[in-house]
Scaffold this active site. Structure first.
Site, mmCIF file in Angstrom:
data_model
loop_
_atom_site.group_PDB
_atom_site.id
_atom_site.type_symbol
_atom_site.label_atom_id
_atom_site.label_comp_id
_atom_site.label_asym_id
_atom_site.label_seq_id
_atom_site.Cartn_x
_atom_site.Cartn_y
_atom_site.Cartn_z
ATOM 1 C CD GLU A 122 -22.072 79.750 27.526
ATOM 2 O OE1 GLU A 122 -20.676 80.151 27.164
ATOM 3 O OE2 GLU A 122 -22.231 80.390 26.881
ATOM 4 C CB CYS A 135 -29.701 82.162 33.936
ATOM 5 S SG CYS A 135 -30.379 81.236 31.980
ATOM 6 C CB CYS A 142 -30.732 73.622 21.674
ATOM 7 S SG CYS A 142 -32.882 73.016 21.964
ATOM 8 C CB CYS A 146 -35.502 78.274 18.119
ATOM 9 S SG CYS A 146 -36.176 77.272 18.793
ATOM 10 C CB CYS A 149 -31.515 80.628 20.299
ATOM 11 S SG CYS A 149 -30.969 79.353 20.887
ATOM 12 C CB CYS A 387 -32.297 85.922 26.126
ATOM 13 S SG CYS A 387 -33.344 86.155 27.396
HETATM 14 N N1 SAH Z 1 -35.038 75.999 25.590
HETATM 15 C C1 SAH Z 1 -35.806 76.419 26.481
HETATM 16 C C2 SAH Z 1 -35.281 77.090 27.729
HETATM 17 C C3 SAH Z 1 -34.068 78.588 26.872
HETATM 18 S S1 SAH Z 1 -33.740 79.720 26.013
HETATM 19 C C4 SAH Z 1 -36.743 77.278 25.382
HETATM 20 O O1 SAH Z 1 -36.840 77.857 23.728
HETATM 21 O O2 SAH Z 1 -37.691 77.897 25.842
HETATM 22 C C5 SAH Z 1 -34.802 80.752 27.057
HETATM 23 C C6 SAH Z 1 -35.544 82.316 25.997
HETATM 24 O O3 SAH Z 1 -34.166 82.878 25.615
HETATM 25 C C7 SAH Z 1 -36.388 81.796 25.652
HETATM 26 O O4 SAH Z 1 -37.748 82.320 25.273
HETATM 27 C C8 SAH Z 1 -35.682 81.798 24.348
HETATM 28 O O5 SAH Z 1 -36.381 82.043 22.907
HETATM 29 C C9 SAH Z 1 -34.840 83.684 24.338
HETATM 30 N N2 SAH Z 1 -34.658 83.687 23.140
HETATM 31 C C10 SAH Z 1 -33.551 82.523 22.368
HETATM 32 N N3 SAH Z 1 -32.408 83.219 21.493
HETATM 33 C C11 SAH Z 1 -32.548 84.560 21.783
HETATM 34 C C12 SAH Z 1 -32.397 86.287 21.431
HETATM 35 N N4 SAH Z 1 -31.224 85.925 20.896
HETATM 36 N N5 SAH Z 1 -32.260 87.280 21.494
HETATM 37 C C13 SAH Z 1 -33.745 87.233 22.744
HETATM 38 N N6 SAH Z 1 -34.149 85.999 22.829
HETATM 39 C C14 SAH Z 1 -33.564 85.110 22.772
HETATM 40 FE FE1 SF4 Z 2 -33.214 75.367 21.719
HETATM 41 FE FE2 SF4 Z 2 -32.742 77.798 21.245
HETATM 42 FE FE3 SF4 Z 2 -34.490 77.344 20.405
HETATM 43 FE FE4 SF4 Z 2 -34.396 77.828 23.130
HETATM 44 S S1 SF4 Z 2 -34.440 79.229 21.945
HETATM 45 S S2 SF4 Z 2 -35.948 75.591 21.981
HETATM 46 S S3 SF4 Z 2 -32.188 77.005 23.538
HETATM 47 S S4 SF4 Z 2 -32.661 76.501 20.358
#
Ligand code: SAH
Ligand code: SF4
Length: 415
Positions: A122, A135, A142, A146, A149, A387
């Protein structure tokens, strides 16, 4: 464009499937999207052009391809009419396939895209009064998981190729109708003055879509070099931000070889909490990460590093957390700003968002510590474009399908 091959990335940690950069189409033609000038020149030479011709044609095609967004060789008016069919027989200029385009009530747009070998990913466009931010995704899914996420819950992961990464920017320009227009038939002075580079809706790029960009370093670098090339998409490196969850060994190279702004997903200030919510912390801890930020090439007070901090209720949002955040950023003398991101919920997520009052209070503490800490307004939540909400429909459907199958199975057992 691409074809999934399982191979490990030399020198990197968790191997993920990567695609070959060039897979000829069924008709044998090669897609030029994502290739740099030199690679295009080599392909032209391999196809039979002499060295001088190959170099000149590559320069021209590169310009039409990336600067003007042309996908048809016939539109390349400074290339001889007889030459154009020769190119079209051997090469194509593609785009990722659009499966679905969605529009949020707040103007945010999300596209579900598909690679040639059927993987979905996406991209999101976020318009603001003074800028338009795209974005961009770097991977399908991934590997990092995390806990807050949604992308991290996808089972399938594959690195995107430079063509699939740069293709997102090209598609956005197509959709926004933003390619420079005007005659440029012979690159002569007269036609050059008729050529206009239109006002830009797409002004900024953030590598914050699906995936961890520093786990796909080479492809992200090659794609961003085309995006930054003055004769390519011509976006300044100051308008591009790469976000990493903290792949420490790749951070210096990111600064040296790409040179874009850095954002770091910090999210917690103690080992216990960060280990839980950003598991890569078990490999590269907070101290190591902040040291890599202090050493990041090009960071300065004018180009500060953004620390992203997702606000999770009763997990990382206390006054002590805020004070410790200030202490750590000061200890490493970092040119820093903090971005507080209200947690964006998704079905089955194990956390809740902090209350607005808590977020405001946290922000005040960090501000009082001398560090700017604005709260990011969530965008496109209604279309799951905010995000951490990115997870492809195909995955969601297959999960729903699986649930249905499980329910049916349970019923059969009960009966
Ligand atoms: N993988 C990279 C970039 C993609 S995520 C990273 O983790 O930095 C972009 C941002 O969105 C990151 O800071 C991530 O931690 C945040 N993010 C992920 N899931 C989220 C959620 N459910 N609510 C708010 N921010 C989130
Ligand atoms: Fe991967 Fe989501 Fe963690 Fe970014 S925040 S490193 S996209 S699992």
């Amino acid at each position: 464009m691409a074809d999934t091959n399982l191979m490990s990335i030399p020198g990197q940690v968790d191997p993920v499937p990567v695609a070959r950069d060039i897979t000829p189409r069924a008709d044998g033609r090669i897609d030029l999207l994502g290739l740099p000038r030199e690679r295009i020149r080599d392909l032209f030479a391999e196809a039979g052009l002499d060295e001088k011709q190959a170099k000149l044609r590559a320069k021209q095609v590169f310009h039409w391809l990336y600067h003007r967004g042309v996908t048809d060789f016939d539109a390349m008016t400074d290339i001889a009419k007889t030459m154009r069919p020769w190119l079209a027989e051997r090469f194509v200029i593609g785009r990722p396939d659009v499966v679905e385009a969605q529009h949020s009530t707040d103007g945010t747009r999300k596209w579900l895209l598909k690679t040639d070998d059927g993987h979905e990913f996406e991209m999101v466009f976020i318009p603001d009064a003074d800028r338009g931010t795209l974005c961009v995704s770097s991977q399908v899914g991934c590997t990092l998981n995390c806990r807050f996420c949604h992308t991290g819950t996808m089972r399938l992961v594959r690195n995107l190729t430079p063509g699939e990464i740069v293709g997102q920017v090209m598609l956005a320009r197509d959709a926004l109708g933003e390619w420079p227009k005007g005659a440029m038939d012979d690159l002569g002075e007269e036609s050059e003055s008729a050529y206009t580079s239109d006002g830009r809706l797409l002004t900024n790029i953030v590598m914050m879509g699906m995936g961890e960009p520093l786990y796909n370093f080479d492809n992200v670098r090659d794609a961003l070099r085309i995006v930054m090339d003055g004769d390519g998409l011509a976006l300044s490196k100051r308008r591009i931000t790469l976000s990493t969850s903290g792949v420490v060994p790749m951070m210096a190279r990111c600064g040296e070889e790409i040179g874009v702004n850095l954002a770091v997903s910090l999210h917690a200030v103690t080992k216990d909490v960060r280990d839980e919510i950003v598991p890569i912390n078990k490999k590269y801890g907070i101290e190591e990460l902040l040291q890599a930020c202090a050493d990041y090439p090009g960071a300065s007070n004018a180009r500060r590093i953004t620390f992203e901090y997702v606000m999770l209720k009763d997990k990382n949002d206390s006054d002590e957390d805020a004070r410790e955040l200030v202490r750590l950023l000061r200890q490493y003398d970092l040119p820093a700003k903090v971005n507080l991101i209200p947690f964006n919920p998704w079905g089955g997520a194990p956390y809740e968002c902090s209350t607005p009052e808590r977020i405001k209070w946290f922000s005040n503490i960090v501000f009082e510590g001398g560090i700017s800490a604005p709260v990011r307004t969530p965008r496109g939540r209604d279309i799951d474009a905010a995000c951490g909400q990115l997870k492809t429909t195909a995955e969601k459907k297959s999960r729903a399908q699986r649930d249905r199958e499980a329910a049916e199975k349970a019923q059969t057992v009960e009966a």
